[in-house]
Design a protein around this motif. Structure first.
Motif, PDB file in Angstrom:
ATOM      1  N   ASN A  14      32.821  79.909  57.362  1.00  0.00           N
ATOM      2  CA  ASN A  14      31.837  79.544  57.142  1.00  0.00           C
ATOM      3  C   ASN A  14      31.779  78.007  56.758  1.00  0.00           C
ATOM      4  N   ALA A  15      30.431  77.572  57.779  1.00  0.00           N
ATOM      5  CA  ALA A  15      30.476  76.059  56.911  1.00  0.00           C
ATOM      6  C   ALA A  15      29.311  76.180  58.113  1.00  0.00           C
ATOM      7  N   GLU A  16      27.872  75.486  56.776  1.00  0.00           N
ATOM      8  CA  GLU A  16      26.464  75.139  57.104  1.00  0.00           C
ATOM      9  C   GLU A  16      26.485  74.127  56.333  1.00  0.00           C
ATOM     10  N   ILE A  17      25.555  73.259  57.048  1.00  0.00           N
ATOM     11  CA  ILE A  17      24.678  71.782  56.370  1.00  0.00           C
ATOM     12  C   ILE A  17      23.515  72.316  55.476  1.00  0.00           C
ATOM     13  N   VAL A  18      23.771  72.102  53.908  1.00  0.00           N
ATOM     14  CA  VAL A  18      22.552  72.844  53.722  1.00  0.00           C
ATOM     15  C   VAL A  18      21.766  72.089  53.161  1.00  0.00           C
ATOM     16  N   ILE A  19      21.886  70.901  52.637  1.00  0.00           N
ATOM     17  CA  ILE A  19      20.675  69.905  52.496  1.00  0.00           C
ATOM     18  C   ILE A  19      20.734  68.403  53.171  1.00  0.00           C
ATOM     19  N   SER A  20      19.936  67.717  53.256  1.00  0.00           N
ATOM     20  CA  SER A  20      20.044  66.321  53.179  1.00  0.00           C
ATOM     21  C   SER A  20      19.344  66.215  52.204  1.00  0.00           C
ATOM     22  N   ALA A  21      19.916  64.757  51.702  1.00  0.00           N
ATOM     23  CA  ALA A  21      19.302  64.639  50.500  1.00  0.00           C
ATOM     24  C   ALA A  21      19.507  63.102  50.477  1.00  0.00           C
ATOM     25  N   GLN A  58      21.582  59.199  57.933  1.00  0.00           N
ATOM     26  CA  GLN A  58      20.421  57.798  56.585  1.00  0.00           C
ATOM     27  C   GLN A  58      20.303  58.849  55.618  1.00  0.00           C
ATOM     28  N   THR A  59      20.805  60.065  55.399  1.00  0.00           N
ATOM     29  CA  THR A  59      20.974  60.374  53.956  1.00  0.00           C
ATOM     30  C   THR A  59      22.320  61.207  53.745  1.00  0.00           C
ATOM     31  N   LEU A  60      22.422  61.764  52.151  1.00  0.00           N
ATOM     32  CA  LEU A  60      23.739  62.314  52.470  1.00  0.00           C
ATOM     33  C   LEU A  60      23.616  64.053  52.688  1.00  0.00           C
ATOM     34  N   ASN A  61      23.985  63.911  53.357  1.00  0.00           N
ATOM     35  CA  ASN A  61      24.498  65.163  54.011  1.00  0.00           C
ATOM     36  C   ASN A  61      25.754  65.864  53.257  1.00  0.00           C
ATOM     37  N   PHE A  62      24.874  67.644  52.340  1.00  0.00           N
ATOM     38  CA  PHE A  62      25.756  68.256  51.736  1.00  0.00           C
ATOM     39  C   PHE A  62      26.503  69.481  53.377  1.00  0.00           C
ATOM     40  N   TYR A  63      27.288  69.675  53.544  1.00  0.00           N
ATOM     41  CA  TYR A  63      28.051  70.814  53.886  1.00  0.00           C
ATOM     42  C   TYR A  63      28.847  72.026  53.036  1.00  0.00           C
ATOM     43  N   ASN A  64      28.144  72.801  52.774  1.00  0.00           N
ATOM     44  CA  ASN A  64      28.815  74.983  52.135  1.00  0.00           C
ATOM     45  C   ASN A  64      30.173  74.316  53.016  1.00  0.00           C
ATOM     46  N   ILE A  65      31.309  74.766  52.328  1.00  0.00           N
ATOM     47  CA  ILE A  65      32.535  75.462  52.982  1.00  0.00           C
ATOM     48  C   ILE A  65      32.898  76.503  52.375  1.00  0.00           C
ATOM     49  N   ASP A  66      32.273  77.838  52.781  1.00  0.00           N
ATOM     50  CA  ASP A  66      33.071  79.200  52.505  1.00  0.00           C
ATOM     51  C   ASP A  66      32.225  79.148  50.989  1.00  0.00           C
ATOM     52  N   ASP A  67      31.473  78.313  50.673  1.00  0.00           N
ATOM     53  CA  ASP A  67      30.688  78.712  49.491  1.00  0.00           C
ATOM     54  C   ASP A  67      32.154  78.215  48.069  1.00  0.00           C
ATOM     55  N   ILE A  68      32.956  77.491  48.933  1.00  0.00           N
ATOM     56  CA  ILE A  68      34.489  76.910  47.892  1.00  0.00           C
ATOM     57  C   ILE A  68      34.223  74.943  47.272  1.00  0.00           C
ATOM     58  N   LEU A  69      34.081  75.039  48.598  1.00  0.00           N
ATOM     59  CA  LEU A  69      33.423  73.104  48.547  1.00  0.00           C
ATOM     60  C   LEU A  69      32.472  72.695  49.288  1.00  0.00           C
ATOM     61  N   HIS A  70      31.429  71.915  48.718  1.00  0.00           N
ATOM     62  CA  HIS A  70      30.934  70.655  49.790  1.00  0.00           C
ATOM     63  C   HIS A  70      31.225  69.417  50.357  1.00  0.00           C
ATOM     64  N   PHE A  71      31.253  69.322  51.455  1.00  0.00           N
ATOM     65  CA  PHE A  71      31.800  67.814  51.925  1.00  0.00           C
ATOM     66  C   PHE A  71      30.324  66.689  51.932  1.00  0.00           C
ATOM     67  N   VAL A  72      30.345  65.976  51.357  1.00  0.00           N
ATOM     68  CA  VAL A  72      29.082  65.361  51.311  1.00  0.00           C
ATOM     69  C   VAL A  72      29.282  63.635  51.974  1.00  0.00           C
ATOM     70  N   ASP A  73      28.702  64.174  53.410  1.00  0.00           N
ATOM     71  CA  ASP A  73      28.358  62.784  54.909  1.00  0.00           C
ATOM     72  C   ASP A  73      28.050  61.802  54.232  1.00  0.00           C
ATOM     73  N   VAL A  74      28.174  60.578  53.270  1.00  0.00           N
ATOM     74  CA  VAL A  74      27.474  59.509  53.167  1.00  0.00           C
ATOM     75  C   VAL A  74      27.023  58.270  54.318  1.00  0.00           C
ATOM     76  N   PRO A  75      25.883  58.063  54.033  1.00  0.00           N
ATOM     77  CA  PRO A  75      25.457  56.802  55.197  1.00  0.00           C
ATOM     78  C   PRO A  75      26.579  56.025  55.855  1.00  0.00           C
ATOM     79  N   GLY A  76      26.994  55.569  56.637  1.00  0.00           N
ATOM     80  CA  GLY A  76      28.263  54.588  57.343  1.00  0.00           C
ATOM     81  C   GLY A  76      27.381  53.218  56.976  1.00  0.00           C
ATOM     82  N   TYR A  77      28.501  52.305  56.725  1.00  0.00           N
ATOM     83  CA  TYR A  77      28.103  51.151  56.501  1.00  0.00           C
ATOM     84  C   TYR A  77      28.966  49.911  56.917  1.00  0.00           C
ATOM     85  N   GLY A  78      28.623  49.035  57.177  1.00  0.00           N
ATOM     86  CA  GLY A  78      28.203  47.794  58.057  1.00  0.00           C
ATOM     87  C   GLY A  78      27.627  47.698  59.185  1.00  0.00           C
ATOM     88  N   TYR A  79      26.824  48.976  59.535  1.00  0.00           N
ATOM     89  CA  TYR A  79      25.638  47.910  60.484  1.00  0.00           C
ATOM     90  C   TYR A  79      25.290  47.456  60.865  1.00  0.00           C
TER      91      TYR A  79
END
Length: 193
Positions: free
Chosen positions: A5-12, A60-81
């Motif tokens: 299971n992987a889902e986006i939890v929140i964009s913060a 443009q936000t910090l996107n938190f992905y819950n992965i199997d209730d084990i960890l979060h991937f946190v996608d941060v905005p890309g730089y250099g654009y």
């Protein structure tokens, strides 16, 4: 790692919006259009969980992905654009810095670079920033499928030397097309959990 299971939890955009709890977090950083979304989707065996876009600067936000209730991937905005106003860029910078320097749950940062090209000045600055704050870094050298196998080592050497990679920081050759390096990337991530 088999992800069920992987889902986006929140964009913060600020700490008050971060997910509560103690799940370890792995942040994903890289310049706009380097393939962060493709990396996330490949790692999580999903086609479109992270939205890929041909238009850089989409996240443009910090996107938190819950992965199997084990960890979060946190996608941060890309730089250099460049096509973003200075004020907007400064706001993103502040948001990213606040997260990276204050988040207790953050265990490591995956820095994604394009193995075909020498890391940009922004890549070097990001790596230096992460090391300055004592963060653990895993370098993902993506788009391996775009260069001949015989040239991989040469390209990896350029990345290593340009970033002045510190002893102990792992660099993994990766392809979102072929899944090359996926298991190695999971093993590196799991070592920080």
């Amino acid at each position: 790692m088999k992800v069920k299971n992987a889902e986006i939890v929140i964009s913060a955009v600020k700490p008050a919006q971060y997910p509560v709890g103690h799940l370890p977090e792995i942040a994903l950083a890289g310049r706009s259009n380097v393939g962060k979304s493709s990396f996330i989707n490949k790692m999580l065996n999903r086609k479109n969980l992270a939205r890929t876009s041909s238009k850089p600067g989409k996240t443009q936000t910090l996107n938190f992905y819950n992965i199997d209730d084990i960890l979060h991937f946190v996608d941060v905005p890309g730089y250099g654009y460049a096509r973003v106003s200075k004020t907007e860029r400064a706001a993103w910078g502040k948001m990213i810095e606040t997260y990276l320097t204050n988040r207790e749950q953050l265990k490591a940062v995956v820095l994604i670079v394009d193995v075909r090209h020498k890391p940009t000045q922004d890549d070097v600055m990001m790596y230096d920033f992460l090391k300055h704050f004592g963060l653990s870094v895993i370098i993902i050298a993506t788009k391996a499928d775009k260069i001949p196998k015989g040239k991989w080592q040469k390209h990896l050497k350029i990345v290593k030397e340009t970033l002045e990679l510190e002893e102990g920081d792992e660099m993994i050759l990766f392809s979102s097309e072929t899944a090359q390096g996926k298991d190695t990337a999971w093993n590196a991530i799991k070592s920080f959990l």
